[in-house]
Each structure stands twice: as C-alpha cells, then as structure tokens.
Design an enzyme around this catalytic site. Structure first.
Site, PDB file in Angstrom:
ATOM      1  N   ILE A  65      40.239  42.989  32.924  1.00  0.00           N
ATOM      2  CA  ILE A  65      40.799  41.720  33.249  1.00  0.00           C
ATOM      3  C   ILE A  65      40.046  41.099  34.285  1.00  0.00           C
ATOM      4  O   ILE A  65      40.115  41.624  35.500  1.00  0.00           O
ATOM      5  CB  ILE A  65      42.288  41.935  33.537  1.00  0.00           C
ATOM      6  CG1 ILE A  65      42.839  42.810  32.314  1.00  0.00           C
ATOM      7  CG2 ILE A  65      42.815  40.417  33.519  1.00  0.00           C
ATOM      8  CD1 ILE A  65      43.046  42.243  31.144  1.00  0.00           C
ATOM      9  N   LYS A  66      39.637  39.713  34.072  1.00  0.00           N
ATOM     10  CA  LYS A  66      38.979  39.153  35.075  1.00  0.00           C
ATOM     11  C   LYS A  66      40.045  37.833  35.616  1.00  0.00           C
ATOM     12  O   LYS A  66      40.562  37.271  34.771  1.00  0.00           O
ATOM     13  CB  LYS A  66      37.699  38.333  34.300  1.00  0.00           C
ATOM     14  CG  LYS A  66      36.783  37.866  35.236  1.00  0.00           C
ATOM     15  CD  LYS A  66      35.469  37.341  34.422  1.00  0.00           C
ATOM     16  CE  LYS A  66      34.549  37.166  35.212  1.00  0.00           C
ATOM     17  NZ  LYS A  66      33.100  36.458  34.447  1.00  0.00           N
ATOM     18  N   VAL A  67      40.246  37.872  36.806  1.00  0.00           N
ATOM     19  CA  VAL A  67      41.033  37.084  37.529  1.00  0.00           C
ATOM     20  C   VAL A  67      40.281  36.250  38.619  1.00  0.00           C
ATOM     21  O   VAL A  67      39.620  36.834  39.270  1.00  0.00           O
ATOM     22  CB  VAL A  67      42.321  37.745  38.216  1.00  0.00           C
ATOM     23  CG1 VAL A  67      43.061  38.669  37.102  1.00  0.00           C
ATOM     24  CG2 VAL A  67      42.131  38.725  39.245  1.00  0.00           C
TER      25      VAL A  67
END
Ligand code: E4P
Length: 217
Positions: free
Chosen positions: A82-84
């Site tokens: 997951i890229k935040v």
C-alpha cells in the site's frame, strides 16, 4: 540492491520480468492514468507477473478514506504494497497498516526529516524522489545519502527505495550509498546494459567466430 520497475505498462513488465532482474513494481496514479487500464485489474495482473512487492497508491488523503481504500487494495493479492502519501494522515495509516501486517510504501518524500517520520511510522519502504529534487536545483542524491546514514544510525528496518530515477548515474550512486532499492523506469533499467566496448567487442568476436566456420550445436 533490489530493482523495482516504475510503470503500469504490462507489456514492459512482462518483458522485463523474463530477464530475472525484477524484484518488484511501483505504480502511481499518473502511471495508472497513462496505462488507460482499470486500476484494480492492472494491479492484479502485475501481482500475478511479479512475485515481489507491487505498490498500489491510495487516492484518499484523509485517514478513514486511506484505510478504506487500503482494505480493498490489500484483497487484490498478497504482494500488494500500500502506497500512502507522506502526510500526517498518510503516516497514521502507515502505522496502523504496518501493525496489521501490510507492506507500506511512503511516497512523495523530499526531505530527511520526512524520511525520519516514515521510519518511526514503521514504513516498509520510504520513497525519496531524487529526480524531482534535482529538478528544483537541489541535490537528490545527497538526500539519499542523508537518509541511508540516518537509518543506519538507528537500525531502522524501513528500506530506502530510490524513486524518480532519471538515469544510470542515479542508480550507481544509490548503490554506492547502500540504498536498498531503486525503482527504475523501463528505459533506465535497459540503459544499464549499455556500453560501447561491449557492442564493439561482441561484433569482433562474432566476426572472428564466423571465420572459423565452426558451430557449437
Ligand atoms: C515512485 O514510486 C514514483 O512512481 C516515481 O518514481 C515518480 O517518478 P517521476 O518523478 O519520474 O514521476
């Protein structure tokens, strides 16, 4: 050093995956838009081609929305990362996702101070954008050097993922500094093969071999 490829172009990913050089993939909303494909479908396909981490970026900016989107993305495949964004809400989500066993890539990092916050939030990867730092006349590689040194001082587990790479020199410098990962546009990965003496030497060897009239098989 691990090599990720920075694209959502499936043809490129398939072609480079067969080289055995790929350890993962990074995407971002701009790369998804460029692919013209459905986000979740394309991430699913990429995850089936490359077994390593495949970064899929949330579109939400507030904690609750980021967490909702992350829950959907995590169901796509076990290797989704997951890229935040590097914001207070992004890092709060990073901490919770990471504690829950997800891989998290914190993106849009432009300072050592931001990288320190990401490591303290248990990010799996921190993505400093070297090319975009160079673009504004600062020193992108100095940023990598600072982050690597800082992380080593405290044995942080967060891996330095060098992003916004523009050419082979960024890759070589990052490797010399001990960065864990570089995510490369396909053209940059291919450019690492190039050397005129390799081309010249191979042409000479082939010519001389033909002169022998022999064949190996
Ligand atoms: C990183 O994960 C980003 O997708 C990427 O490296 C951004 O690179 P750019 O500055 O070339 O857009």
């Amino acid at each position: 050093m691990k090599f990720f490829i920075d694209t959502a172009d499936l043809a490129e990913i398939k072609s480079l995956a067969s080289s055995g050089l790929l350890d993962g993939v990074t995407t971002n909303p701009s790369l998804i838009a460029k692919s013209g494909r459905d986000f979740k479908e394309v991430i699913k396909e990429i995850c089936s081609i490359v077994p390593g981490p495949v970064s899929a970026e949330v579109a939400g900016t507030e904690y609750d929305q980021i967490m909702k989107e992350a829950a959907v993305l995590r169901k796509i495949a076990d290797n989704v990362c997951i890229k935040v964004p590097l914001t207070p809400d992004g890092l709060r989500a990073c901490r919770h996702l990471s504690d829950d066993g997800a891989m998290v890539n914190v993106t849009l990092c432009f300072s050592a101070a931001q990288a320190l916050l990401a490591a303290k939030s248990n990010a799996t990867f921190i993505s400093p954008f070297v090319g975009r730092v160079d673009d504004i006349g600062w020193d992108g590689m100095q940023l990598i050097s600072d982050i690597v040194e800082m992380y080593q001082n405290y044995s942080f587990k967060t891996e330095v993922l060098v992003a916004s790479v523009r050419g082979p020199l960024h890759v070589i410098e990052a490797a010399k500094m001990g960065a864990h990962v570089a995510t490369l546009p396909p053209a940059v990965l291919r450019s690492l093969f190039n050397h005129p003496l390799t081309d010249k030497g191979l042409a000479q060897f082939l010519k001389d071999w033909q002169g022998t009239g022999q064949s190996i098989v």
